[in-house]
Design a protein around this motif. Sequence first.
Motif, PDB file in Angstrom:
ATOM      1  N   THR A  86       0.856  -1.183   0.000  1.00  0.00           N
ATOM      2  CA  THR A  86       0.000   0.000   0.000  1.00  0.00           C
ATOM      3  C   THR A  86       0.891   1.231   0.000  1.00  0.00           C
ATOM      4  O   THR A  86       1.982   1.222   0.585  1.00  0.00           O
ATOM      5  CB  THR A  86      -0.943   0.019   1.214  1.00  0.00           C
ATOM      6  OG1 THR A  86      -0.165  -0.079   2.399  1.00  0.00           O
ATOM      7  CG2 THR A  86      -1.912  -1.140   1.160  1.00  0.00           C
ATOM      8  N   GLN A  87       0.418   2.269  -0.671  1.00  0.00           N
ATOM      9  CA  GLN A  87       1.188   3.492  -0.789  1.00  0.00           C
ATOM     10  C   GLN A  87       0.325   4.701  -0.434  1.00  0.00           C
ATOM     11  O   GLN A  87      -0.859   4.754  -0.782  1.00  0.00           O
ATOM     12  CB  GLN A  87       1.704   3.664  -2.226  1.00  0.00           C
ATOM     13  CG  GLN A  87       2.738   2.647  -2.631  1.00  0.00           C
ATOM     14  CD  GLN A  87       3.339   2.942  -3.994  1.00  0.00           C
ATOM     15  OE1 GLN A  87       3.183   2.178  -4.940  1.00  0.00           O
ATOM     16  NE2 GLN A  87       4.021   4.075  -4.087  1.00  0.00           N
ATOM     17  N   THR A  88       0.960   5.657   0.238  1.00  0.00           N
ATOM     18  CA  THR A  88       0.279   6.912   0.552  1.00  0.00           C
ATOM     19  C   THR A  88       1.237   8.077   0.334  1.00  0.00           C
ATOM     20  O   THR A  88       2.461   7.914   0.480  1.00  0.00           O
ATOM     21  CB  THR A  88      -0.192   6.945   2.028  1.00  0.00           C
ATOM     22  OG1 THR A  88       0.939   6.737   2.885  1.00  0.00           O
ATOM     23  CG2 THR A  88      -1.255   5.909   2.305  1.00  0.00           C
ATOM     24  N   PRO A  89       0.711   9.245  -0.041  1.00  0.00           N
ATOM     25  CA  PRO A  89      -0.668   9.464  -0.479  1.00  0.00           C
ATOM     26  C   PRO A  89      -0.868   8.940  -1.898  1.00  0.00           C
ATOM     27  O   PRO A  89       0.098   8.559  -2.557  1.00  0.00           O
ATOM     28  CB  PRO A  89      -0.770  10.995  -0.445  1.00  0.00           C
ATOM     29  CG  PRO A  89       0.609  11.456  -0.770  1.00  0.00           C
ATOM     30  CD  PRO A  89       1.551  10.461  -0.159  1.00  0.00           C
ATOM     31  N   SER A  90      -2.084   8.943  -2.358  1.00  0.00           N
ATOM     32  CA  SER A  90      -2.327   8.523  -3.733  1.00  0.00           C
ATOM     33  C   SER A  90      -1.931   9.637  -4.700  1.00  0.00           C
ATOM     34  O   SER A  90      -1.524   9.375  -5.828  1.00  0.00           O
ATOM     35  CB  SER A  90      -3.791   8.127  -3.933  1.00  0.00           C
ATOM     36  OG  SER A  90      -4.638   9.210  -3.605  1.00  0.00           O
ATOM     37  N   HIS A  91      -2.056  10.876  -4.248  1.00  0.00           N
ATOM     38  CA  HIS A  91      -1.690  12.023  -5.074  1.00  0.00           C
ATOM     39  C   HIS A  91      -1.097  13.094  -4.171  1.00  0.00           C
ATOM     40  O   HIS A  91      -1.645  13.405  -3.117  1.00  0.00           O
ATOM     41  CB  HIS A  91      -2.922  12.566  -5.818  1.00  0.00           C
ATOM     42  CG  HIS A  91      -2.603  13.583  -6.865  1.00  0.00           C
ATOM     43  ND1 HIS A  91      -3.570  14.333  -7.511  1.00  0.00           N
ATOM     44  CD2 HIS A  91      -1.420  13.982  -7.403  1.00  0.00           C
ATOM     45  CE1 HIS A  91      -2.994  15.141  -8.383  1.00  0.00           C
ATOM     46  NE2 HIS A  91      -1.702  14.947  -8.342  1.00  0.00           N
ATOM     47  N   GLN A  92       0.053  13.620  -4.585  1.00  0.00           N
ATOM     48  CA  GLN A  92       0.730  14.668  -3.837  1.00  0.00           C
ATOM     49  C   GLN A  92       1.051  15.810  -4.793  1.00  0.00           C
ATOM     50  O   GLN A  92       1.682  15.587  -5.839  1.00  0.00           O
ATOM     51  CB  GLN A  92       2.027  14.118  -3.236  1.00  0.00           C
ATOM     52  CG  GLN A  92       2.906  15.142  -2.559  1.00  0.00           C
ATOM     53  CD  GLN A  92       2.563  15.313  -1.096  1.00  0.00           C
ATOM     54  OE1 GLN A  92       2.370  14.353  -0.362  1.00  0.00           O
ATOM     55  NE2 GLN A  92       2.487  16.556  -0.673  1.00  0.00           N
ATOM     56  N   LEU A 113       7.192  10.124   0.288  1.00  0.00           N
ATOM     57  CA  LEU A 113       6.221   9.144  -0.207  1.00  0.00           C
ATOM     58  C   LEU A 113       6.359   7.885   0.642  1.00  0.00           C
ATOM     59  O   LEU A 113       7.475   7.472   0.966  1.00  0.00           O
ATOM     60  CB  LEU A 113       6.492   8.819  -1.680  1.00  0.00           C
ATOM     61  CG  LEU A 113       6.667  10.022  -2.606  1.00  0.00           C
ATOM     62  CD1 LEU A 113       6.885   9.553  -4.042  1.00  0.00           C
ATOM     63  CD2 LEU A 113       5.499  10.967  -2.524  1.00  0.00           C
ATOM     64  N   ARG A 114       5.225   7.308   0.993  1.00  0.00           N
ATOM     65  CA  ARG A 114       5.235   6.192   1.939  1.00  0.00           C
ATOM     66  C   ARG A 114       4.722   4.907   1.321  1.00  0.00           C
ATOM     67  O   ARG A 114       3.822   4.906   0.493  1.00  0.00           O
ATOM     68  CB  ARG A 114       4.412   6.538   3.170  1.00  0.00           C
ATOM     69  CG  ARG A 114       5.028   7.627   4.018  1.00  0.00           C
ATOM     70  CD  ARG A 114       4.251   7.911   5.281  1.00  0.00           C
ATOM     71  NE  ARG A 114       4.992   8.810   6.159  1.00  0.00           N
ATOM     72  CZ  ARG A 114       5.073  10.116   6.021  1.00  0.00           C
ATOM     73  NH1 ARG A 114       4.439  10.703   5.023  1.00  0.00           N
ATOM     74  NH2 ARG A 114       5.775  10.858   6.853  1.00  0.00           N
ATOM     75  N   CYS A 115       5.296   3.830   1.802  1.00  0.00           N
ATOM     76  CA  CYS A 115       4.934   2.498   1.323  1.00  0.00           C
ATOM     77  C   CYS A 115       4.850   1.592   2.550  1.00  0.00           C
ATOM     78  O   CYS A 115       5.745   1.603   3.389  1.00  0.00           O
ATOM     79  CB  CYS A 115       5.998   2.003   0.355  1.00  0.00           C
ATOM     80  SG  CYS A 115       5.853   0.283  -0.140  1.00  0.00           S
ATOM     81  N   VAL A 116       3.782   0.838   2.625  1.00  0.00           N
ATOM     82  CA  VAL A 116       3.680  -0.163   3.687  1.00  0.00           C
ATOM     83  C   VAL A 116       3.958  -1.508   3.045  1.00  0.00           C
ATOM     84  O   VAL A 116       3.146  -1.999   2.258  1.00  0.00           O
ATOM     85  CB  VAL A 116       2.297  -0.163   4.350  1.00  0.00           C
ATOM     86  CG1 VAL A 116       2.240  -1.234   5.448  1.00  0.00           C
ATOM     87  CG2 VAL A 116       1.974   1.207   4.923  1.00  0.00           C
ATOM     88  N   PRO A 117       5.103  -2.070   3.332  1.00  0.00           N
ATOM     89  CA  PRO A 117       5.486  -3.297   2.644  1.00  0.00           C
ATOM     90  C   PRO A 117       4.756  -4.521   3.174  1.00  0.00           C
ATOM     91  O   PRO A 117       4.112  -4.475   4.217  1.00  0.00           O
ATOM     92  CB  PRO A 117       6.985  -3.395   2.920  1.00  0.00           C
ATOM     93  CG  PRO A 117       7.172  -2.675   4.213  1.00  0.00           C
ATOM     94  CD  PRO A 117       6.123  -1.618   4.283  1.00  0.00           C
ATOM     95  N   ILE A 118       4.892  -5.582   2.422  1.00  0.00           N
ATOM     96  CA  ILE A 118       4.325  -6.858   2.823  1.00  0.00           C
ATOM     97  C   ILE A 118       5.290  -7.528   3.791  1.00  0.00           C
ATOM     98  O   ILE A 118       6.498  -7.548   3.557  1.00  0.00           O
ATOM     99  CB  ILE A 118       4.123  -7.763   1.593  1.00  0.00           C
ATOM    100  CG1 ILE A 118       3.303  -7.048   0.526  1.00  0.00           C
ATOM    101  CG2 ILE A 118       3.487  -9.087   1.989  1.00  0.00           C
ATOM    102  CD1 ILE A 118       1.919  -6.686   0.964  1.00  0.00           C
TER     103      ILE A 118
END
Lengths: 112, 111
Positions: free
Chosen positions: A5-11, A21-26
């Motif tokens: 998952t990544q946030t934000p979708s738009h910056q 930019l952020r990423c929540v890894p598996i």
Amino acid sequence: EPEVTQTPSHQVTQMGQEVILRCVPISNHLYFYWYRQILGQKVEFLVSFYNNEISEKSEIFDDQFSVERPDGSNFTLKIRSTKLEDSAMYFCTHSGRGNEQYFGPGTRLTVT
Amino acid sequence: SQKIEQNSEALNIQEGKTATLTCNYTNYSPAYLQWYRQDPGRGPVFLLLIRENEKEKRKERLKVTFDTTLKQSLFHITASQPADSATYLCALGDYGQNFVFGPGTRLSVLP
């Protein structure tokens, strides 16, 4: 295969500003990557991250870029002083057993 | 430097026909080659991987060939459907190294 998952979708940011930019890894995956795709152009490798360290980086990944895993879970890409040409989709990915890449939904970065 | 070319920027095909997309590369000896599908505004989705010692791989209506002598991969979609319309990317990789993506071919399957 679960998706990162990544946030934000738009910056949207102004030139010269810093963005994160952020990423929540598996979980249970050790290799993570950042790619970018400028609108209408090909996907370009930025950096790979293995076991909490940079494994490899491209020529694009200059001193303006950095990656971190500040809390041991979330994975961030920082651009220190954005330029107009940094406008692109930024994708976080993890690799499967066969080195196939599983892309997140991406963050659209617009630098004005 | 490494170069990857995909046969054409856009390919139009009639529904039910077989679509054939080409990926050619130079100055590279990849250990494997991958094909991805990308829809507008979305990230690429992995489809198939083929290794340098494999000639052909199949998955449902998809078939990939890999000719390391010609430095070429062909990607076939049989019995194509309008839902197959997307951009298809090839990507080359080697163990322990990053991936290099081609520019993509935009496939349109016409009903």
